[in-house]
Write a protein that holds these residues in place. Structure first.
Motif, PDB file in Angstrom:
ATOM      1  N   THR A  12      -8.334   3.072   6.051  1.00  0.00           N
ATOM      2  CA  THR A  12      -8.021   2.699   4.676  1.00  0.00           C
ATOM      3  C   THR A  12      -6.917   3.585   4.116  1.00  0.00           C
ATOM      4  OG1 THR A  12     -10.293   1.963   4.290  1.00  0.00           O
ATOM      5  CG2 THR A  12      -8.956   2.443   2.352  1.00  0.00           C
ATOM      6  N   CYS A  15      -3.576   2.503   5.478  1.00  0.00           N
ATOM      7  CA  CYS A  15      -3.135   1.242   4.852  1.00  0.00           C
ATOM      8  C   CYS A  15      -2.622   1.483   3.445  1.00  0.00           C
ATOM      9  CB  CYS A  15      -4.285   0.243   4.826  1.00  0.00           C
ATOM     10  SG  CYS A  15      -4.719  -0.478   6.418  1.00  0.00           S
ATOM     11  N   TRP A  16      -3.366   2.272   2.677  1.00  0.00           N
ATOM     12  CA  TRP A  16      -2.976   2.509   1.283  1.00  0.00           C
ATOM     13  C   TRP A  16      -1.728   3.366   1.171  1.00  0.00           C
ATOM     14  CZ3 TRP A  16      -8.517   3.455  -1.084  1.00  0.00           C
ATOM     15  CH2 TRP A  16      -9.140   2.196  -1.253  1.00  0.00           C
ATOM     16  N   THR A  19       0.962   0.729   1.385  1.00  0.00           N
ATOM     17  CA  THR A  19       0.953  -0.179   0.237  1.00  0.00           C
ATOM     18  C   THR A  19       1.431   0.503  -1.037  1.00  0.00           C
ATOM     19  OG1 THR A  19      -0.357  -1.961  -0.755  1.00  0.00           O
ATOM     20  CG2 THR A  19      -1.389   0.187  -0.668  1.00  0.00           C
ATOM     21  N   ALA A  20       1.264   1.828  -1.144  1.00  0.00           N
ATOM     22  CA  ALA A  20       1.699   2.549  -2.339  1.00  0.00           C
ATOM     23  C   ALA A  20       3.201   2.397  -2.550  1.00  0.00           C
ATOM     24  CB  ALA A  20       1.321   4.023  -2.237  1.00  0.00           C
ATOM     25  N   ARG A  39      -0.755  -9.923  -6.330  1.00  0.00           N
ATOM     26  CA  ARG A  39      -1.310  -9.411  -5.078  1.00  0.00           C
ATOM     27  C   ARG A  39      -2.798  -9.755  -4.958  1.00  0.00           C
ATOM     28  NH1 ARG A  39      -4.761  -4.276  -5.352  1.00  0.00           N
ATOM     29  NH2 ARG A  39      -5.169  -4.279  -7.587  1.00  0.00           N
ATOM     30  N   ASP A  80      -6.860  -0.368 -10.939  1.00  0.00           N
ATOM     31  CA  ASP A  80      -5.567  -0.585 -10.298  1.00  0.00           C
ATOM     32  C   ASP A  80      -4.452  -0.836 -11.300  1.00  0.00           C
ATOM     33  OD1 ASP A  80      -6.765  -0.166  -7.913  1.00  0.00           O
ATOM     34  OD2 ASP A  80      -6.433  -2.155  -7.078  1.00  0.00           O
ATOM     35  N   GLN A 165     -11.418   3.367  -9.823  1.00  0.00           N
ATOM     36  CA  GLN A 165     -11.655   3.145  -8.397  1.00  0.00           C
ATOM     37  C   GLN A 165     -12.974   3.764  -7.951  1.00  0.00           C
ATOM     38  OE1 GLN A 165      -8.410   4.015  -5.791  1.00  0.00           O
ATOM     39  NE2 GLN A 165      -7.101   2.461  -6.693  1.00  0.00           N
ATOM     40  N   GLY A 228       2.616  -5.144   0.663  1.00  0.00           N
ATOM     41  CA  GLY A 228       1.573  -4.414  -0.049  1.00  0.00           C
ATOM     42  C   GLY A 228       0.240  -5.130  -0.038  1.00  0.00           C
ATOM     43  N   THR A 229       0.270  -6.454  -0.173  1.00  0.00           N
ATOM     44  CA  THR A 229      -0.967  -7.242  -0.174  1.00  0.00           C
ATOM     45  C   THR A 229      -1.652  -7.199   1.187  1.00  0.00           C
ATOM     46  OG1 THR A 229      -0.115  -8.745  -1.874  1.00  0.00           O
ATOM     47  CG2 THR A 229      -1.939  -9.542  -0.521  1.00  0.00           C
ATOM     48  N   GLY A 232      -2.863  -3.587   1.547  1.00  0.00           N
ATOM     49  CA  GLY A 232      -3.710  -3.149   0.455  1.00  0.00           C
ATOM     50  C   GLY A 232      -4.971  -3.977   0.270  1.00  0.00           C
ATOM     51  N   GLY A 236      -6.816  -2.932   3.402  1.00  0.00           N
ATOM     52  CA  GLY A 236      -7.307  -1.688   2.827  1.00  0.00           C
ATOM     53  C   GLY A 236      -8.640  -1.817   2.105  1.00  0.00           C
TER      54      GLY A 236
END
Length: 296
Positions: A12, A15-16, A19-20, A39, A80, A165, A228-229, A232, A236
């Motif tokens: 995760t 992945c993030w 995506t950031a 997204r 988010d 989060q 990103g999608t 994320g 993610g």
């Protein structure tokens, strides 16, 4: 599979990290609100296709649906949205470093609502994590302006995003405790419910634009949203749910906080950003504190 929760949490974080940067670029092009909705809607469609292809069940109990919807509201709609505004104001690197607050907050919330015991070592880890974050946030920019005093609003958005989060993880854990639940299905309910709730509100205030129109004009933005999608919401978020389903929330969120270490070499060697020694030391301290929470 041994350590599937811990491995999923580390995946995760990777992945993030990707995506950031993708969502930071897209947010600066078309706006954070637009990106947040697009997204989630796109990820819901992709997840529904995956669920249909592999035949995952969509039959959940009322309590599971309720907790996933609440998880979507606090984690995706609120958390988010604040995170994207944070990215816009202070950048992906500092924004993600503020997300190192998530393990601290989630550990506290897990203690209150899930009965996870916070040891002395855990408290020491929290202190180190916060110290590392402050070291990076307080570092001076090349212009000599303090990042904290010049970006108070970005700092606030980052803290609120972390709290959202962390709270979202707790509600998601409640859903998994109710009974058997596939992580792709859980991701679909979280994302689709968040989209259904957020879209009408944003359209009422005329903050949402026709995605076909804006992305036909700016094709780099849609490319960033797609990247990103994929990394994320689809990969993610699903991996993060696999993580909390198979290990304690505090452990999972701590390993997800490895993003600062992952992002620093990316920033330096790929994006050619100048990384100060304070940023490196601060990130190392933050993750070291998170590791202590993990080892408690």
């Amino acid at each position: 599979m041994p350590f599937i929760g811990e491995i999923s949490a580390l995946a995760t974080a990777i992945c993030w990290s990707f995506t950031a940067y993708a969502f930071t670029d897209a947010s600066r092009r078309v706006g954070s609100i637009q990106v947040n909705i697009d997204r989630m809607a796109l990820a819901s469609i992709i997840l529904l296709i995956i669920i249909s292809i592999f035949g995952f069940s969509l039959n959940l109990s009322f309590n599971q649906i309720k907790n996933l919807v609440l998880s979507g509201i606090v984690g995706l709609v609120l958390g988010d949205s604040f995170l994207f505004k944070c990215f816009q104001l202070i950048g992906a690197r500092l924004g993600i470093l503020l997300m190192a607050l998530v393990p601290v907050m989630s550990t506290l919330l897990a203690f209150l609502f899930l009965g996870e015991i916070i040891s002395i070592a855990g408290l020491a880890g929290m202190l180190l994590t916060i110290s590392g974050i402050l070291l990076v946030v307080l570092e001076r920019s090349p212009e000599g302006k303090n990042n904290l005093t010049s970006n108070k609003l970005g700092l606030l958005f980052g803290i609120l995003g972390a709290l959202g989060q962390a709270s979202g993880l707790i509600f998601a854990k409640f859903a998994f405790q109710e009974g058997e639940l596939n992580s792709f299905t859980a991701s679909f309910f979280r994302l689709s419910s968040a989209t259904i709730i957020l879209l009408p509100v944003i359209m009422t205030f005329r903050r949402y634009k026709n995605p076909f129109k804006i992305y036909s004009i700016d094709q780099k933005a849609i490319r960033s949203v797609l990247i990103g999608t994929t990394f994320g919401p689809v990969a993610g978020i699903t991996l993060s749910l696999i993580a909390i389903a198979n290990t304690m929330v505090g452990i999972a969120s701590t390993l997800m906080a490895m993003m600062p270490i992952i992002m620093l070499p990316m920033s330096k060697y790929y994006f050619k950003e100048k990384i100060s020694w304070k940023a490196f030391v601060g990130a190392t301290i933050a993750v070291a504190g998170a590791a202590i929470i993990f080892l408690r």
